[in-house]
Design an enzyme around this catalytic site. Structure first.
Site, PDB file in Angstrom:
ATOM      1  N   ARG A  92      31.996  40.438  38.314  1.00 30.20           N
ATOM      2  CA  ARG A  92      32.760  39.829  38.142  1.00 30.20           C
ATOM      3  C   ARG A  92      34.879  40.112  38.549  1.00 30.20           C
ATOM      4  NH1 ARG A  92      35.797  42.383  35.034  1.00 30.20           N
ATOM      5  NH2 ARG A  92      36.889  40.847  34.726  1.00 30.20           N
ATOM      6  N   GLY A  93      35.478  39.374  38.439  1.00 29.78           N
ATOM      7  CA  GLY A  93      36.777  39.638  39.032  1.00 29.78           C
ATOM      8  C   GLY A  93      37.374  38.939  40.480  1.00 29.78           C
ATOM      9  N   ALA A  94      38.018  38.533  40.132  1.00 25.91           N
ATOM     10  CA  ALA A  94      38.622  37.931  41.603  1.00 25.91           C
ATOM     11  C   ALA A  94      38.358  39.316  42.837  1.00 25.91           C
ATOM     12  CB  ALA A  94      39.610  37.552  41.715  1.00 25.91           C
TER      13      ALA A  94
ATOM     14  N   ARG B  68      31.018  31.364  43.050  1.00 27.39           N
ATOM     15  CA  ARG B  68      32.563  30.449  41.722  1.00 27.39           C
ATOM     16  C   ARG B  68      33.422  29.924  41.712  1.00 27.39           C
ATOM     17  NH1 ARG B  68      33.654  35.621  37.866  1.00 27.39           N
ATOM     18  NH2 ARG B  68      34.309  33.367  36.618  1.00 27.39           N
TER      19      ARG B  68
ATOM     20  N   GLN C   4      36.285  39.885  28.150  1.00 23.03           N
ATOM     21  CA  GLN C   4      36.627  40.522  29.187  1.00 23.03           C
ATOM     22  C   GLN C   4      37.374  41.905  28.667  1.00 23.03           C
ATOM     23  OE1 GLN C   4      36.225  37.288  29.771  1.00 23.03           O
ATOM     24  NE2 GLN C   4      35.643  36.584  31.865  1.00 23.03           N
TER      25      GLN C   4
ATOM     26  N   ASP D  72      43.376  34.833  39.616  1.00 18.62           N
ATOM     27  CA  ASP D  72      42.739  34.887  40.171  1.00 18.62           C
ATOM     28  C   ASP D  72      42.251  33.565  41.991  1.00 18.62           C
ATOM     29  OD1 ASP D  72      41.162  35.104  38.202  1.00 18.62           O
ATOM     30  OD2 ASP D  72      39.067  35.593  38.926  1.00 18.62           O
TER      31      ASP D  72
ATOM     32  N   LYS E 236      42.673  33.388  33.724  1.00 20.09           N
ATOM     33  CA  LYS E 236      41.726  34.277  32.738  1.00 20.09           C
ATOM     34  C   LYS E 236      42.345  32.567  31.714  1.00 20.09           C
ATOM     35  CE  LYS E 236      37.982  34.790  32.279  1.00 20.09           C
ATOM     36  NZ  LYS E 236      37.392  33.419  32.812  1.00 20.09           N
TER      37      LYS E 236
HETATM   38  O1  MRU Z   1      35.760  35.004  34.521  1.00 16.38           O
HETATM   39  P1  MRU Z   1      36.262  37.207  35.150  1.00 16.38           P
HETATM   40  O2  MRU Z   1      35.670  37.775  34.381  1.00 16.38           O
HETATM   41  O3  MRU Z   1      35.898  37.208  36.740  1.00 16.38           O
HETATM   42  O4  MRU Z   1      38.092  36.835  35.165  1.00 16.38           O
HETATM   43  C1  MRU Z   1      38.663  37.163  35.962  1.00 16.38           C
HETATM   44  C2  MRU Z   1      40.052  37.663  36.169  1.00 16.38           C
HETATM   45  O5  MRU Z   1      39.877  36.478  35.294  1.00 16.38           O
HETATM   46  C3  MRU Z   1      41.581  38.682  36.119  1.00 16.38           C
HETATM   47  O6  MRU Z   1      41.975  38.283  35.092  1.00 16.38           O
HETATM   48  C4  MRU Z   1      41.378  38.213  37.971  1.00 16.38           C
HETATM   49  O7  MRU Z   1      40.070  38.121  38.188  1.00 16.38           O
HETATM   50  C5  MRU Z   1      42.489  38.816  38.412  1.00 16.38           C
HETATM   51  S1  MRU Z   1      41.741  40.616  38.362  1.00 16.38           S
HETATM   52  C6  MRU Z   1      42.137  41.621  39.516  1.00 16.38           C
END
Ligand code: MRU
Length: 370
Positions: A53-55, A90, A206, A247, A258
């Protein structure tokens, strides 16, 4: 980053040159395990279930997912179906579509027999570039932190520089370094006396599970707080800066991140605390301007709100990872995974190219000639 003395990335090509290794983030912080993805379906499933996960990491996993699909069937139909399957996993993080389009553009003109190898090379390039971009974000953010720390009143100079972050925008959310956490790692390594307030980040925690894990492994002083504590800390002068990832950032500088990020930005604004957003170019959606109206917000399962995962602390099952119910039987949950912080609440965007105002002019100033 290092775990027990070994350097890790979050995603890698396995020694067979065909399958893809990832860290299983659903087991952290209590178990460090890896998984091998051998098909496009497995890559899509890993994104959907948040094994990764994470963009930025979602984007790289999508790119490797196309490689896996083309290894099995390099036809036009397979490419199109895999693109759709991965893109649907996603909807909010624009990095996914960006990476999928980048691989598709590379492989589509090629004869089918050459496509899987070309996809592999492009996915690897995206991963390497992500590492370089995140490290550069770290350097630019470090300069800001050093300036803010030095500008504090003389009587506060001996105190730690206090940073608050929400969710996980660290190396686990990218390939390495992270976005919002990269400046924190750089600052810590540069000797700045820094302390991080880590929002737990309900519903999936997270912050409490991943950000706290990362910071702990790197030896960065940190404290986990409930999501509702940030405003109180800001009112009492205990936060020098907020920094988060994103994201999807619109061309006008609206920032989607988030769920709960917007409330932190409001509290920061009300208390004169600078609010920074760290992002690589792959997170900018140039096609849209109004984040609130135009960014699709992923709605995840209500069970993530009504239940919570953790390690059993005592009794015969101590040490096991378990899922427990928080709410009464029959209570519904609603789980929007992201929210949008309007550009007017963002002090600045920290990118791999430098620091910009959260505005069309600011972003154009950095990327305008591309
Ligand atoms: O739902 P997630 O855990 O994928 O959400 C992640 C976030 O919101 C991060 O802050 C975002 O992806 C930036 S990551 C470098």
């Amino acid at each position: 980053m290092n775990i027990d003395g070994k350097a890790w990335r979050t995603i890698w090509l396995e020694p067979d040159g065909r399958s893809v290794g990832v860290i299983d983030q659903t087991r952290l912080p209590h178990q460090f395990t890896t998984r091998t993805l051998r098909s496009c379906e497995e890559a899509a499933d890993a994104i959907r279930t948040m094994v990764v996960r994470g963009a930025p990491l979602i984007g790289v996993t999508g790119a490797y997912g196309l490689m896996l699909a083309l290894q099995a069937d390099p036809s036009d139909g397979s490419l199109a179906a895999a693109f759709e399957q991965l893109n649907a996993t996603r909807p909010t993080a624009i990095n996914l579509r960006w990476a999928l389009e980048r691989v598709r553009t590379k492989v589509q003109p090629l004869p089918p027999a050459e496509r899987a190898e070309a996809a592999k090379a492009e996915a690897a390039a995206i991963a390497d570039e992500d590492v370089a971009m995140c490290e550069a974000i770290g350097e630019h953010g470090l300069t800001i932190f050093q300036q803010l720390a030095a500008a504090r009143p003389a009587q506060r100079q001996q105190e730690p520089f206090q940073v608050l972050t929400h969710c996980n925008a660290g190396w686990l959310a990218t390939v390495d370094w992270g976005t919002a956490l990269a400046p924190i790692y750089k600052a810590h390594r540069a000797g700045l006396n820094i302390h991080v307030w880590v929002d737990e980040t309900r519903p999936r925690n997270q912050g409490a599970s991943l950000t706290a894990y990362e910071l702990g492994r790197e030896g960065v002083p940190h404290t986990v707080i409930v999501d509702n504590a940030g405003g109180h800390l800001m009112q009492h002068g205990q936060v020098d800066a907020v920094i988060v990832g994103t994201d999807r950032t619109t061309r006008s500088g609206d920032v989607c991140n988030k769920i709960g990020t917007y409330l932190k930005a409001l509290a920061a604004h009300d208390n004169g605390v600078p609010f920074y957003v760290a992002l690589p170019a792959s997170t900018i959606d140039w096609t849209i301007a109004d984040g609130v109206a135009e960014i699709p917000i992923e709605a995840r399962a209500a069970a993530e709100v009504t239940h919570i995962q953790g390690r059993i602390a005592s009794g015969p099952a101590a040490g096991e990872i378990a899922n427990v119910q928080l709410t009464p039987d029959g209570s519904d949950g609603f789980n929007p995974a992201f929210d949008v912080t309007p550009a007017r609440l963002v002090t600045a965007l920290i990118t791999e190219r430098g620091v910009a105002a959260a505005s069309e002019q600011g972003l154009q100033g950095l990327y305008g000639n591309d």
